[in-house]
Write an enzyme that holds these catalytic residues in place. Structure first.
Site, PDB file in Angstrom:
ATOM      1  N   VAL A  56      16.126 -69.449  19.999  1.00 27.08           N
ATOM      2  CA  VAL A  56      14.870 -70.120  19.653  1.00 27.08           C
ATOM      3  C   VAL A  56      15.226 -71.374  18.841  1.00 27.08           C
ATOM      4  CG1 VAL A  56      12.664 -69.892  18.458  1.00 27.08           C
ATOM      5  CG2 VAL A  56      13.662 -67.913  19.604  1.00 27.08           C
ATOM      6  N   PRO A  57      14.813 -72.559  19.300  1.00 31.03           N
ATOM      7  CA  PRO A  57      15.182 -73.792  18.602  1.00 31.03           C
ATOM      8  C   PRO A  57      14.327 -74.040  17.351  1.00 31.03           C
ATOM      9  CG  PRO A  57      13.865 -74.338  20.508  1.00 31.03           C
ATOM     10  CD  PRO A  57      14.077 -72.838  20.532  1.00 31.03           C
ATOM     11  N   CYS A  58      14.475 -73.178  16.372  1.00 31.75           N
ATOM     12  CA  CYS A  58      13.679 -73.243  15.144  1.00 31.75           C
ATOM     13  C   CYS A  58      13.836 -74.574  14.421  1.00 31.75           C
ATOM     14  CB  CYS A  58      14.076 -72.111  14.197  1.00 31.75           C
ATOM     15  SG  CYS A  58      13.802 -70.476  14.867  1.00 31.75           S
ATOM     16  N   HIS A  59      14.979 -75.238  14.621  1.00 30.37           N
ATOM     17  CA  HIS A  59      15.223 -76.507  13.930  1.00 30.37           C
ATOM     18  C   HIS A  59      14.235 -77.592  14.338  1.00 30.37           C
ATOM     19  CE1 HIS A  59      17.453 -76.944  17.704  1.00 30.37           C
ATOM     20  NE2 HIS A  59      17.340 -78.254  17.541  1.00 30.37           N
TER      21      HIS A  59
END
Length: 105
Positions: A56-59
């Site tokens: 998951v690309p939380c950044h």
């Protein structure tokens, strides 16, 4: 679906996966897309619990002012590596980099 449910966390992760490289969304954007526009803080907690080793690309998720998470120093580097530039005040220009999801057909 209740916001405290595991299902809500799954939906949040699913929406965050849709944010494309080189774009960002806010915690509030994700909460709204998940159907709970007043739960931006909960979105932040969920993303914080996912961890950086996840797919998951939380950044790509920032606060409403375009600021990165203060405790996550790598977030800025990850965004820079995707071509996202920061203003002189240290935040992402949301007018330029904010993701606008396509309208449902």
């Amino acid at each position: 679906m209740k916001p405290e449910s595991v299902e809500f966390a799954r939906v949040v992760a699913e929406i965050v996966r849709e944010v494309p490289e080189g774009k960002v969304a806010t915690y509030g954007d994700i909460a709204t897309l998940a159907g709970f526009p007043t739960h931006a803080r909960l979105v932040g907690k969920i993303l914080g619990s996912i961890g950086t080793a996840s797919s998951v690309p939380c950044h790509r998720i920032v606060n409403a002012q375009g600021r990165t998470a203060p405790h996550w120093l790598e977030q800025r580097a990850l965004l820079l590596s995707e071509g996202i530039e920061f203003t002189s005040s240290g935040h992402v220009d949301l007018r330029r980099y904010r993701w606008v999801p396509p309208l449902p057909e």
